[in-house]
Design a protein around this motif. Sequence first.
Motif, PDB file in Angstrom:
ATOM      1  N   ASP A   9       2.361  -2.314  11.065  1.00 18.51           N
ATOM      2  CA  ASP A   9       1.190  -3.180  11.241  1.00 18.51           C
ATOM      3  C   ASP A   9       0.153  -2.918  10.152  1.00 18.51           C
ATOM      4  O   ASP A   9      -0.445  -3.853   9.603  1.00 18.51           O
ATOM      5  CB  ASP A   9       0.564  -2.961  12.619  1.00 18.51           C
ATOM      6  CG  ASP A   9       1.417  -3.542  13.746  1.00 18.51           C
ATOM      7  OD1 ASP A   9       2.331  -4.336  13.435  1.00 18.51           O
ATOM      8  OD2 ASP A   9       1.166  -3.193  14.915  1.00 18.51           O
ATOM      9  N   VAL A  10      -0.077  -1.653   9.842  1.00 19.81           N
ATOM     10  CA  VAL A  10      -1.045  -1.311   8.796  1.00 19.81           C
ATOM     11  C   VAL A  10      -0.604  -1.894   7.460  1.00 19.81           C
ATOM     12  O   VAL A  10      -1.407  -2.470   6.717  1.00 19.81           O
ATOM     13  CB  VAL A  10      -1.237   0.224   8.703  1.00 19.81           C
ATOM     14  CG1 VAL A  10      -1.989   0.611   7.437  1.00 19.81           C
ATOM     15  CG2 VAL A  10      -1.967   0.735   9.937  1.00 19.81           C
ATOM     16  N   LEU A  11       0.685  -1.781   7.156  1.00 19.92           N
ATOM     17  CA  LEU A  11       1.206  -2.336   5.902  1.00 19.92           C
ATOM     18  C   LEU A  11       1.048  -3.853   5.864  1.00 19.92           C
ATOM     19  O   LEU A  11       0.687  -4.428   4.834  1.00 19.92           O
ATOM     20  CB  LEU A  11       2.672  -1.959   5.726  1.00 19.92           C
ATOM     21  CG  LEU A  11       2.982  -0.467   5.520  1.00 19.92           C
ATOM     22  CD1 LEU A  11       4.483  -0.233   5.526  1.00 19.92           C
ATOM     23  CD2 LEU A  11       2.367   0.048   4.234  1.00 19.92           C
ATOM     24  N   PRO A  16      -0.148  -7.847   2.791  1.00 22.43           N
ATOM     25  CA  PRO A  16       0.713  -8.903   3.345  1.00 22.43           C
ATOM     26  C   PRO A  16       1.763  -9.346   2.334  1.00 22.43           C
ATOM     27  O   PRO A  16       1.460  -9.501   1.150  1.00 22.43           O
ATOM     28  CB  PRO A  16      -0.260 -10.048   3.655  1.00 22.43           C
ATOM     29  CG  PRO A  16      -1.616  -9.591   3.274  1.00 22.43           C
ATOM     30  CD  PRO A  16      -1.536  -8.245   2.663  1.00 22.43           C
ATOM     31  N   VAL A  17       2.970  -9.537   2.805  1.00 20.47           N
ATOM     32  CA  VAL A  17       4.049 -10.015   1.939  1.00 20.47           C
ATOM     33  C   VAL A  17       3.929 -11.527   1.833  1.00 20.47           C
ATOM     34  O   VAL A  17       3.788 -12.213   2.847  1.00 20.47           O
ATOM     35  CB  VAL A  17       5.432  -9.623   2.506  1.00 20.47           C
ATOM     36  CG1 VAL A  17       6.552 -10.185   1.638  1.00 20.47           C
ATOM     37  CG2 VAL A  17       5.548  -8.111   2.610  1.00 20.47           C
ATOM     38  N   CYS A  31       8.292 -15.970  -7.223  1.00 22.69           N
ATOM     39  CA  CYS A  31       8.349 -15.514  -5.823  1.00 22.69           C
ATOM     40  C   CYS A  31       8.754 -14.042  -5.768  1.00 22.69           C
ATOM     41  O   CYS A  31       8.136 -13.239  -5.061  1.00 22.69           O
ATOM     42  CB  CYS A  31       9.339 -16.350  -5.011  1.00 22.69           C
ATOM     43  SG  CYS A  31       8.866 -18.078  -4.813  1.00 22.69           S
ATOM     44  N   ASP A  32       9.807 -13.707  -6.519  1.00 19.62           N
ATOM     45  CA  ASP A  32      10.273 -12.314  -6.541  1.00 19.62           C
ATOM     46  C   ASP A  32       9.189 -11.374  -7.060  1.00 19.62           C
ATOM     47  O   ASP A  32       8.986 -10.280  -6.526  1.00 19.62           O
ATOM     48  CB  ASP A  32      11.540 -12.186  -7.408  1.00 19.62           C
ATOM     49  CG  ASP A  32      12.728 -12.902  -6.798  1.00 19.62           C
ATOM     50  OD1 ASP A  32      12.684 -13.199  -5.586  1.00 19.62           O
ATOM     51  OD2 ASP A  32      13.702 -13.172  -7.541  1.00 19.62           O
ATOM     52  N   ALA A  33       8.481 -11.803  -8.102  1.00 18.03           N
ATOM     53  CA  ALA A  33       7.415 -10.973  -8.682  1.00 18.03           C
ATOM     54  C   ALA A  33       6.292 -10.762  -7.669  1.00 18.03           C
ATOM     55  O   ALA A  33       5.740  -9.658  -7.556  1.00 18.03           O
ATOM     56  CB  ALA A  33       6.879 -11.614  -9.954  1.00 18.03           C
ATOM     57  N   ALA A  34       5.947 -11.820  -6.918  1.00 13.73           N
ATOM     58  CA  ALA A  34       4.877 -11.717  -5.922  1.00 13.73           C
ATOM     59  C   ALA A  34       5.272 -10.746  -4.802  1.00 13.73           C
ATOM     60  O   ALA A  34       4.460  -9.937  -4.340  1.00 13.73           O
ATOM     61  CB  ALA A  34       4.552 -13.087  -5.349  1.00 13.73           C
ATOM     62  N   VAL A  35       6.513 -10.814  -4.381  1.00  9.91           N
ATOM     63  CA  VAL A  35       6.999  -9.900  -3.338  1.00  9.91           C
ATOM     64  C   VAL A  35       7.017  -8.465  -3.865  1.00  9.91           C
ATOM     65  O   VAL A  35       6.592  -7.531  -3.176  1.00  9.91           O
ATOM     66  CB  VAL A  35       8.393 -10.337  -2.837  1.00  9.91           C
ATOM     67  CG1 VAL A  35       8.996  -9.279  -1.922  1.00  9.91           C
ATOM     68  CG2 VAL A  35       8.305 -11.681  -2.119  1.00  9.91           C
ATOM     69  N   ASP A  36       7.487  -8.292  -5.103  1.00  6.16           N
ATOM     70  CA  ASP A  36       7.487  -6.952  -5.717  1.00  6.16           C
ATOM     71  C   ASP A  36       6.067  -6.390  -5.797  1.00  6.16           C
ATOM     72  O   ASP A  36       5.843  -5.204  -5.541  1.00  6.16           O
ATOM     73  CB  ASP A  36       8.095  -6.992  -7.121  1.00  6.16           C
ATOM     74  CG  ASP A  36       9.613  -7.167  -7.086  1.00  6.16           C
ATOM     75  OD1 ASP A  36      10.205  -6.993  -5.998  1.00  6.16           O
ATOM     76  OD2 ASP A  36      10.186  -7.487  -8.152  1.00  6.16           O
ATOM     77  N   ASP A  37       5.107  -7.254  -6.161  1.00 14.72           N
ATOM     78  CA  ASP A  37       3.708  -6.818  -6.266  1.00 14.72           C
ATOM     79  C   ASP A  37       3.172  -6.352  -4.912  1.00 14.72           C
ATOM     80  O   ASP A  37       2.325  -5.457  -4.853  1.00 14.72           O
ATOM     81  CB  ASP A  37       2.824  -7.950  -6.795  1.00 14.72           C
ATOM     82  CG  ASP A  37       3.016  -8.172  -8.294  1.00 14.72           C
ATOM     83  OD1 ASP A  37       3.617  -7.306  -8.954  1.00 14.72           O
ATOM     84  OD2 ASP A  37       2.570  -9.224  -8.794  1.00 14.72           O
ATOM     85  N   ALA A  38       3.642  -6.967  -3.825  1.00 14.43           N
ATOM     86  CA  ALA A  38       3.195  -6.556  -2.488  1.00 14.43           C
ATOM     87  C   ALA A  38       3.872  -5.259  -2.060  1.00 14.43           C
ATOM     88  O   ALA A  38       3.254  -4.415  -1.411  1.00 14.43           O
ATOM     89  CB  ALA A  38       3.492  -7.661  -1.479  1.00 14.43           C
TER      90      ALA A  38
END
Length: 198
Positions: A9-11, A16-17, A31-38
């Motif tokens: 929950d904290v993560l 937020p992903v 999209c992949d870069a944004a997810v990696d950044d999260a």
Amino acid sequence: MTQQELLDDVLAIRWPVPYFPENDQTPPSACDAAVDDAYRPRTAFIQRMEAAAADRGPDYDPLLAALEDLFAIKKAADEQIRPLLAYGRVYVTPRPHILETLGQAACLTPCGVSRAFGTKEILAVGDLTGQRPNAGEINDHHPDLFPGDASRRRCTWGGSKNNPCTDEPKYAVTDKSGTKWACCDSHLPGYLRSRPRT
């Protein structure tokens, strides 16, 4: 609630992903870069949590750790804001920023800006940039005039953090903000040149 549920929950709150619906036109690489950044800061936080749990015990709380982490970031930002306010108010030429505009940028009242920095920050900015504000007045040097150890021992008007002047101070010089600096014979001409023309 388990420790893992609390951590998840904290993560999710802190990092937020990104969600991309099926009809989203964002390129897959973006999209992949944004997810990696999260996930990158999430992974670093988890590693810090594991180290803290090993140090403090398995009951170490992810929520409290996240709050401590954010407070450290906020404190570090405040420590960078103060010298920037000093720079804008004392060093910027030909006209320093006014308290109102600095306050708007830093979400402070004009009074809050004037209280946010002092001699310590003004001297630090001079050290970091090698710049000096316009001069105000000059007196004989005496160690008791200075709160900081550096100005008691050496010239602080000349030089910078990476290349400090090590000459013996002979004068106590005051800049236009009222901050006192120690000045040696070789840097006195530069001080005198910085005095406002009348």
